[in-house]
Motif scaffolding. Sequence first.
Motif, PDB file in Angstrom:
ATOM      1  N   MET A  59     102.114  64.224  53.576  1.00 37.65           N
ATOM      2  CA  MET A  59     101.787  63.512  54.793  1.00 37.65           C
ATOM      3  C   MET A  59     102.499  62.182  54.784  1.00 37.65           C
ATOM      4  SD  MET A  59      98.140  62.119  56.131  1.00 37.65           S
ATOM      5  CE  MET A  59      98.221  60.356  56.150  1.00 37.65           C
ATOM      6  N   SER A  60     102.991  61.814  55.911  1.00 37.57           N
ATOM      7  CA  SER A  60     103.617  60.510  56.079  1.00 37.57           C
ATOM      8  C   SER A  60     103.379  60.071  57.500  1.00 37.57           C
ATOM      9  CB  SER A  60     105.115  60.599  55.791  1.00 37.57           C
ATOM     10  OG  SER A  60     105.720  59.348  56.039  1.00 37.57           O
ATOM     11  N   CYS A  61     103.191  58.773  57.665  1.00 33.13           N
ATOM     12  CA  CYS A  61     102.961  58.260  59.010  1.00 33.13           C
ATOM     13  C   CYS A  61     104.272  58.077  59.759  1.00 33.13           C
ATOM     14  CB  CYS A  61     102.188  56.942  58.947  1.00 33.13           C
ATOM     15  SG  CYS A  61     103.131  55.591  58.219  1.00 33.13           S
ATOM     16  N   GLY A  62     105.405  58.242  59.070  1.00 31.67           N
ATOM     17  CA  GLY A  62     106.707  58.102  59.708  1.00 31.67           C
ATOM     18  C   GLY A  62     107.244  56.687  59.686  1.00 31.67           C
ATOM     19  N   GLU A  63     106.462  55.753  59.238  1.00 35.97           N
ATOM     20  CA  GLU A  63     106.892  54.357  59.156  1.00 35.97           C
ATOM     21  C   GLU A  63     107.386  54.056  57.740  1.00 35.97           C
ATOM     22  OE1 GLU A  63     106.910  52.248  61.791  1.00 35.97           O
ATOM     23  OE2 GLU A  63     106.121  53.876  63.037  1.00 35.97           O
ATOM     24  N   PRO A  64     108.383  53.173  57.618  1.00 37.51           N
ATOM     25  CA  PRO A  64     108.827  52.801  56.266  1.00 37.51           C
ATOM     26  C   PRO A  64     107.818  51.863  55.602  1.00 37.51           C
ATOM     27  CG  PRO A  64     110.048  51.571  57.923  1.00 37.51           C
ATOM     28  CD  PRO A  64     109.159  52.541  58.671  1.00 37.51           C
ATOM     29  N   HIS A  65     107.538  52.126  54.331  1.00 40.75           N
ATOM     30  CA  HIS A  65     106.612  51.301  53.557  1.00 40.75           C
ATOM     31  C   HIS A  65     107.234  51.031  52.199  1.00 40.75           C
ATOM     32  CE1 HIS A  65     103.344  51.981  56.408  1.00 40.75           C
ATOM     33  NE2 HIS A  65     103.573  53.281  56.335  1.00 40.75           N
ATOM     34  N   GLU A  66     106.798  49.962  51.578  1.00 40.54           N
ATOM     35  CA  GLU A  66     107.265  49.650  50.220  1.00 40.54           C
ATOM     36  C   GLU A  66     106.897  50.788  49.272  1.00 40.54           C
ATOM     37  OE1 GLU A  66     106.345  46.311  46.836  1.00 40.54           O
ATOM     38  OE2 GLU A  66     106.352  45.674  48.935  1.00 40.54           O
ATOM     39  N   THR A  67     105.687  51.332  49.437  1.00 40.68           N
ATOM     40  CA  THR A  67     105.229  52.480  48.653  1.00 40.68           C
ATOM     41  C   THR A  67     105.042  53.647  49.613  1.00 40.68           C
ATOM     42  OG1 THR A  67     104.037  50.957  47.190  1.00 40.68           O
ATOM     43  CG2 THR A  67     103.495  53.288  47.018  1.00 40.68           C
ATOM     44  N   ASP A  68     105.697  54.754  49.318  1.00 46.95           N
ATOM     45  CA  ASP A  68     105.685  55.926  50.184  1.00 46.95           C
ATOM     46  C   ASP A  68     104.273  56.509  50.332  1.00 46.95           C
ATOM     47  OD1 ASP A  68     107.269  58.083  51.575  1.00 46.95           O
ATOM     48  OD2 ASP A  68     106.260  59.287  50.025  1.00 46.95           O
ATOM     49  N   CYS A  69     103.965  57.001  51.522  1.00 45.15           N
ATOM     50  CA  CYS A  69     102.654  57.609  51.786  1.00 45.15           C
ATOM     51  C   CYS A  69     102.358  58.744  50.813  1.00 45.15           C
ATOM     52  CB  CYS A  69     102.596  58.140  53.218  1.00 45.15           C
ATOM     53  SG  CYS A  69     102.681  56.870  54.495  1.00 45.15           S
ATOM     54  N   GLY A  70     103.360  59.543  50.498  1.00 46.98           N
ATOM     55  CA  GLY A  70     103.158  60.660  49.574  1.00 46.98           C
ATOM     56  C   GLY A  70     102.693  60.197  48.208  1.00 46.98           C
ATOM     57  N   GLU A  71     103.280  59.115  47.719  1.00 44.21           N
ATOM     58  CA  GLU A  71     102.870  58.570  46.426  1.00 44.21           C
ATOM     59  C   GLU A  71     101.431  58.061  46.490  1.00 44.21           C
ATOM     60  OE1 GLU A  71     103.936  54.956  43.328  1.00 44.21           O
ATOM     61  OE2 GLU A  71     105.434  55.529  44.817  1.00 44.21           O
ATOM     62  N   ILE A  72     101.096  57.417  47.591  1.00 41.59           N
ATOM     63  CA  ILE A  72      99.732  56.909  47.762  1.00 41.59           C
ATOM     64  C   ILE A  72      98.739  58.067  47.732  1.00 41.59           C
ATOM     65  CG2 ILE A  72      98.148  55.787  49.388  1.00 41.59           C
ATOM     66  CD1 ILE A  72     100.073  53.814  48.028  1.00 41.59           C
ATOM     67  N   LEU A  73      99.007  59.101  48.500  1.00 38.21           N
ATOM     68  CA  LEU A  73      98.073  60.220  48.592  1.00 38.21           C
ATOM     69  C   LEU A  73      98.016  61.034  47.298  1.00 38.21           C
ATOM     70  CD1 LEU A  73      98.718  61.268  52.273  1.00 38.21           C
ATOM     71  CD2 LEU A  73      96.892  59.824  51.362  1.00 38.21           C
ATOM     72  N   ASP A  74      99.146  61.120  46.582  1.00 38.94           N
ATOM     73  CA  ASP A  74      99.159  61.854  45.312  1.00 38.94           C
ATOM     74  C   ASP A  74      98.282  61.185  44.259  1.00 38.94           C
ATOM     75  OD1 ASP A  74     100.827  63.828  46.259  1.00 38.94           O
ATOM     76  OD2 ASP A  74     102.638  63.034  45.308  1.00 38.94           O
ATOM     77  N   HIS A  75      98.106  59.881  44.367  1.00 35.06           N
ATOM     78  CA  HIS A  75      97.358  59.138  43.350  1.00 35.06           C
ATOM     79  C   HIS A  75      96.088  58.496  43.913  1.00 35.06           C
ATOM     80  CE1 HIS A  75     100.572  59.711  40.454  1.00 35.06           C
ATOM     81  NE2 HIS A  75     101.406  59.462  41.438  1.00 35.06           N
ATOM     82  N   LEU A  76      95.635  59.000  45.046  1.00 34.51           N
ATOM     83  CA  LEU A  76      94.485  58.412  45.727  1.00 34.51           C
ATOM     84  C   LEU A  76      93.217  58.433  44.869  1.00 34.51           C
ATOM     85  CD1 LEU A  76      93.463  57.089  48.293  1.00 34.51           C
ATOM     86  CD2 LEU A  76      93.063  59.357  49.248  1.00 34.51           C
ATOM     87  N   TYR A  77      92.975  59.534  44.171  1.00 36.41           N
ATOM     88  CA  TYR A  77      91.758  59.606  43.362  1.00 36.41           C
ATOM     89  C   TYR A  77      91.831  58.694  42.140  1.00 36.41           C
ATOM     90  CZ  TYR A  77      89.145  62.826  46.128  1.00 36.41           C
ATOM     91  OH  TYR A  77      88.401  63.377  47.145  1.00 36.41           O
TER      92      TYR A  77
ATOM     93  N   SER B 242      98.071  46.158  38.985  1.00 33.02           N
ATOM     94  CA  SER B 242      99.300  45.983  39.773  1.00 33.02           C
ATOM     95  C   SER B 242      99.501  47.151  40.734  1.00 33.02           C
ATOM     96  CB  SER B 242     100.511  45.840  38.856  1.00 33.02           C
ATOM     97  OG  SER B 242     100.650  46.992  38.032  1.00 33.02           O
ATOM     98  N   ASP B 243      99.148  48.355  40.310  1.00 29.53           N
ATOM     99  CA  ASP B 243      99.251  49.514  41.201  1.00 29.53           C
ATOM    100  C   ASP B 243      98.177  49.457  42.293  1.00 29.53           C
ATOM    101  OD1 ASP B 243     101.427  50.498  39.820  1.00 29.53           O
ATOM    102  OD2 ASP B 243     100.247  51.917  38.628  1.00 29.53           O
ATOM    103  N   CYS B 244      96.999  48.970  41.938  1.00 34.32           N
ATOM    104  CA  CYS B 244      95.924  48.838  42.931  1.00 34.32           C
ATOM    105  C   CYS B 244      96.352  47.898  44.055  1.00 34.32           C
ATOM    106  CB  CYS B 244      94.647  48.319  42.277  1.00 34.32           C
ATOM    107  SG  CYS B 244      93.847  49.511  41.199  1.00 34.32           S
ATOM    108  N   VAL B 245      97.047  46.846  43.713  1.00 36.61           N
ATOM    109  CA  VAL B 245      97.534  45.897  44.722  1.00 36.61           C
ATOM    110  C   VAL B 245      98.502  46.596  45.675  1.00 36.61           C
ATOM    111  CG1 VAL B 245      98.912  43.810  45.062  1.00 36.61           C
ATOM    112  CG2 VAL B 245      97.150  43.866  43.297  1.00 36.61           C
ATOM    113  N   LYS B 246      99.379  47.447  45.137  1.00 46.45           N
ATOM    114  CA  LYS B 246     100.302  48.211  45.994  1.00 46.45           C
ATOM    115  C   LYS B 246      99.535  49.098  46.962  1.00 46.45           C
ATOM    116  CE  LYS B 246     102.935  50.545  43.272  1.00 46.45           C
ATOM    117  NZ  LYS B 246     103.983  51.280  42.545  1.00 46.45           N
TER     118      LYS B 246
END
Length: 103
Positions: A1-19, A29-33
């Motif tokens: 999933m991606s919102c289509g907008e550019p981000h410093e951290t990709d949506c896929g990476e966020i969702l892969d590590h959400l839990y 440092s990762d929590c801040v991202k």
Amino acid sequence: MSCGEPHETDCGEILDHLYEFLDHEMPDSDCVKFEHHFEECSPCLEKYGLEQAVKKLVKRCCGQDDVPGDLRAKVMGRIELIRSGGTVPDHDVTAAPPAPQES
């Protein structure tokens, strides 16, 4: 999933590590991202809110139950299998094998 907008951290990476974020299993440092990403990405923020609500519900409903020690490892193995695109067995791999039938 991606919102289509550019981000410093990709949506896929966020969702892969959400839990890992929800369970406080990552470095600060990762929590801040993650927090920064949620500030600018409403689809990921919505997914975070949903998963947080599910986690709270499970804790409230099942928080007192004893969990077998190897269950977490089995569940995490299943999640990794799904993430890697592997085939998920039709049978429940977390269930105990069936008892032998008497003749």
